[in-house]
Write a protein that holds these residues in place. Structure first.
Motif, mmCIF file in Angstrom:
data_model
loop_
_atom_site.group_PDB
_atom_site.id
_atom_site.type_symbol
_atom_site.label_atom_id
_atom_site.label_comp_id
_atom_site.label_asym_id
_atom_site.label_seq_id
_atom_site.Cartn_x
_atom_site.Cartn_y
_atom_site.Cartn_z
ATOM 1 N N LEU A 79 -10.527 45.974 -19.022
ATOM 2 C CA LEU A 79 -10.849 46.460 -20.358
ATOM 3 C C LEU A 79 -9.867 47.555 -20.756
ATOM 4 O O LEU A 79 -9.907 48.672 -20.236
ATOM 5 C CB LEU A 79 -12.285 46.989 -20.390
ATOM 6 N N ARG A 80 -8.997 47.203 -21.700
ATOM 7 C CA ARG A 80 -7.977 48.143 -22.155
ATOM 8 C C ARG A 80 -7.460 47.671 -23.499
ATOM 9 O O ARG A 80 -7.332 46.472 -23.738
ATOM 10 C CB ARG A 80 -6.830 48.201 -21.135
ATOM 11 N N TYR A 81 -7.176 48.622 -24.387
ATOM 12 C CA TYR A 81 -6.579 48.281 -25.684
ATOM 13 C C TYR A 81 -5.083 48.067 -25.472
ATOM 14 O O TYR A 81 -4.408 48.891 -24.852
ATOM 15 C CB TYR A 81 -6.816 49.411 -26.682
ATOM 16 N N PRO A 82 -4.513 46.955 -25.961
ATOM 17 C CA PRO A 82 -3.093 46.693 -25.705
ATOM 18 C C PRO A 82 -2.188 47.662 -26.454
ATOM 19 O O PRO A 82 -2.497 48.101 -27.562
ATOM 20 C CB PRO A 82 -2.905 45.267 -26.226
ATOM 21 N N ASP A 83 -1.089 47.988 -25.823
ATOM 22 C CA ASP A 83 -0.079 48.803 -26.501
ATOM 23 C C ASP A 83 1.284 48.129 -26.355
ATOM 24 O O ASP A 83 1.402 47.045 -25.772
ATOM 25 C CB ASP A 83 -0.068 50.242 -25.962
ATOM 26 N N GLU A 84 2.326 48.755 -26.881
ATOM 27 C CA GLU A 84 3.645 48.123 -26.929
ATOM 28 C C GLU A 84 4.181 47.806 -25.536
ATOM 29 O O GLU A 84 4.904 46.823 -25.348
ATOM 30 C CB GLU A 84 4.628 49.018 -27.690
ATOM 31 N N SER A 85 3.822 48.603 -24.538
ATOM 32 C CA SER A 85 4.331 48.374 -23.189
ATOM 33 C C SER A 85 3.757 47.104 -22.565
ATOM 34 O O SER A 85 4.280 46.615 -21.553
ATOM 35 C CB SER A 85 4.016 49.576 -22.292
ATOM 36 N N ASP A 86 2.705 46.563 -23.147
ATOM 37 C CA ASP A 86 2.092 45.341 -22.610
ATOM 38 C C ASP A 86 2.839 44.076 -23.020
ATOM 39 O O ASP A 86 2.485 42.994 -22.566
ATOM 40 C CB ASP A 86 0.634 45.248 -23.061
ATOM 41 N N ARG A 87 3.833 44.185 -23.889
ATOM 42 C CA ARG A 87 4.678 43.042 -24.294
ATOM 43 C C ARG A 87 3.818 41.863 -24.745
ATOM 44 O O ARG A 87 4.026 40.723 -24.345
ATOM 45 C CB ARG A 87 5.613 42.639 -23.146
ATOM 46 N N PHE A 88 2.861 42.152 -25.611
ATOM 47 C CA PHE A 88 1.919 41.127 -26.065
ATOM 48 C C PHE A 88 2.629 39.883 -26.583
ATOM 49 O O PHE A 88 2.291 38.751 -26.210
ATOM 50 C CB PHE A 88 1.016 41.719 -27.156
ATOM 51 N N PHE A 89 3.616 40.061 -27.447
ATOM 52 C CA PHE A 89 4.245 38.916 -28.113
ATOM 53 C C PHE A 89 5.161 38.120 -27.190
ATOM 54 O O PHE A 89 5.528 36.998 -27.506
ATOM 55 C CB PHE A 89 4.984 39.370 -29.368
ATOM 56 N N GLU A 90 5.516 38.673 -26.066
ATOM 57 C CA GLU A 90 6.274 37.919 -25.065
ATOM 58 C C GLU A 90 5.346 37.086 -24.176
ATOM 59 O O GLU A 90 5.753 36.056 -23.638
ATOM 60 C CB GLU A 90 7.097 38.866 -24.192
ATOM 61 N N ARG A 91 4.106 37.534 -24.020
ATOM 62 C CA ARG A 91 3.186 36.924 -23.063
ATOM 63 C C ARG A 91 2.122 36.034 -23.722
ATOM 64 O O ARG A 91 1.439 35.289 -23.029
ATOM 65 C CB ARG A 91 2.480 38.026 -22.270
ATOM 66 N N CYS A 92 1.997 36.114 -25.022
ATOM 67 C CA CYS A 92 0.855 35.475 -25.663
ATOM 68 C C CYS A 92 0.978 33.951 -25.728
ATOM 69 O O CYS A 92 2.071 33.383 -25.685
ATOM 70 C CB CYS A 92 0.665 36.030 -27.068
ATOM 71 N N GLU A 93 -0.167 33.311 -25.820
ATOM 72 C CA GLU A 93 -0.282 31.898 -26.112
ATOM 73 C C GLU A 93 -1.138 31.757 -27.360
ATOM 74 O O GLU A 93 -1.582 32.755 -27.919
ATOM 75 C CB GLU A 93 -0.868 31.143 -24.909
ATOM 76 N N ARG A 94 -1.366 30.524 -27.799
ATOM 77 C CA ARG A 94 -2.059 30.310 -29.069
ATOM 78 C C ARG A 94 -3.366 29.547 -28.886
ATOM 79 O O ARG A 94 -3.491 28.694 -28.017
ATOM 80 C CB ARG A 94 -1.173 29.526 -30.035
ATOM 81 N N MET A 95 -4.325 29.860 -29.760
ATOM 82 C CA MET A 95 -5.571 29.118 -29.851
ATOM 83 C C MET A 95 -5.372 28.024 -30.896
ATOM 84 O O MET A 95 -5.643 28.207 -32.080
ATOM 85 C CB MET A 95 -6.723 30.048 -30.242
ATOM 86 N N LEU A 96 -4.852 26.885 -30.452
ATOM 87 C CA LEU A 96 -4.490 25.793 -31.348
ATOM 88 C C LEU A 96 -5.670 24.843 -31.533
ATOM 89 O O LEU A 96 -6.501 24.690 -30.640
ATOM 90 C CB LEU A 96 -3.294 25.027 -30.790
ATOM 91 N N GLY A 97 -5.738 24.179 -32.689
ATOM 92 C CA GLY A 97 -6.810 23.224 -32.909
ATOM 93 C C GLY A 97 -6.801 22.670 -34.311
ATOM 94 O O GLY A 97 -5.952 23.012 -35.147
ATOM 95 N N GLU A 98 -7.775 21.804 -34.572
ATOM 96 C CA GLU A 98 -7.911 21.130 -35.856
ATOM 97 C C GLU A 98 -9.204 21.543 -36.537
ATOM 98 O O GLU A 98 -10.125 22.058 -35.887
ATOM 99 C CB GLU A 98 -7.903 19.608 -35.647
ATOM 100 N N PRO A 99 -9.318 21.313 -37.853
ATOM 101 C CA PRO A 99 -10.564 21.624 -38.542
ATOM 102 C C PRO A 99 -11.765 20.976 -37.835
ATOM 103 O O PRO A 99 -11.725 19.795 -37.493
ATOM 104 C CB PRO A 99 -10.353 21.037 -39.938
#
Length: 300
Positions: free
Chosen positions: A192-212
């Motif tokens: 449990l931690r609020y992300p900050d810039e050092s966490d490199r969120f946009f380098e590590r993230c994936e997507r919640m993809l789907g259809e209607p």
């Protein structure tokens, strides 16, 4: 490297997929706590149900062209004068019966009972519409953790070993990388931690993809955010927050709903509105006698 280029590293979703027919609640709870932090419930709602909900959301949000409703994690958009490209529609239970059916869908109810307790409540149900050109959000975690950027305001040793939140995102439009499908960091809910810039969120993230019609259920302690909509179509969803019965809800839904709605609410909706849980209560004026304990539970 900019955020757009970074997210292209993850062209597909790693989320486990379930349907109403093969719902494995134990596996889902394990995935939310110890796995990726999110799962997909495929095709939970019919095209007709999605069309009905979407028409209401479009009508309501078109009336808010300036984006005047309260929203969250949109500081950059507000500074850039583009906050109107992300529009919220609140108090959905009062805007159409379809939203009660969505909030209390049997598959969602079954998962939530196992994850946050049989008497769980709903903290909020709203629509989030991101128009073409709409900016993304600040990476964050959800209520009641969402202001954990100020950890000293929370109890010492609070952690994510047990959940105080669950989220359901019901897709009204395609969730693709181009439309701004929600980004998340798999496994980030475990600490449990609020992300900050050092966490490199946009380098590590994936997507919640789907259809209607698809629904993503996730633990709100997972780092996540809406991403910019770089397509020519809307990216809209119903965002529902579920909480254990003792957590103070984000929205005061009973106060916002018509009296007749509350009076005639189904048993599931009454539970979701927190009407079955008596606290806070004016105990000085409460009915006398023993009101809590094992004997009381046996009598119920």
């Amino acid at each position: 490297m900019n955020a757009s280029a970074q997210t292209l590293r993850h062209p597909s979703s790693r989320l486990r997929v379930f349907t109403e027919d093969n719902l494995d609640v134990d596996a889902i709870v394990g995935e939310l706590l110890d796995g990726n932090g999110a799962v997909t419930l495929r095709g939970l709602f019919t095209p007709a149900e999605i069309a009905e909900a979407r028409a209401i959301v479009m009508h309501e949000s078109n009336a808010d062209e300036r984006g005047g409703k309260v929203t969250h994690f949109q500081g950059d958009a507000e500074r850039a004068g583009r906050i109107n490209l992300q529009r919220r529609v609140w108090n959905l239970l009062a805007k159409g019966e379809i939203f009660s059916r969505m909030a209390a869908h049997p598959a969602i109810m079954k998962v939530m009972r196992a994850f946050i307790g049989s008497e769980f409540i709903m903290g909020s149900i709203a629509a989030n519409r991101i128009l073409p050109g709409g900016p993304g959000q600040e990476p964050h975690i959800d209520y009641p953790y969402w202001d954990f950027h100020s950890p000293d305001t929370h109890p010492v040793r609070i952690n994510a070993s047990f959940p105080l939140n669950a989220q359901a995102t019901i897709m009204l439009d395609p969730f693709t990388e181009e439309t701004g499908a929600t980004a998340y960091v798999p496994g980030s809910q475990r600490e449990l931690r609020y992300p900050d810039e050092s966490d490199r969120f946009f380098e590590r993230c994936e997507r919640m993809l789907g259809e209607p019609g698809d629904t993503v259920i996730f633990f709100g302690a997972a780092w996540h955010c809406a991403m910019p909509n770089r397509s020519g179509i809307d990216r809209s969803a119903i965002i529902t927050q579920y909480l254990p019965k003792f957590v103070k809800p984000m929205e005061n839904m009973p106060a916002a709903l018509p009296e007749a709605f509350v009076k005639n609410a189904s048993a599931d909706i009454r539970q979701l509105l927190g009407l079955n849980y008596p606290y806070p209560e004016i105990l000085d004026a409460a009915r006398g006698g023993n009101a809590e304990g094992r004997d009381v539970m046996k009598a119920r």
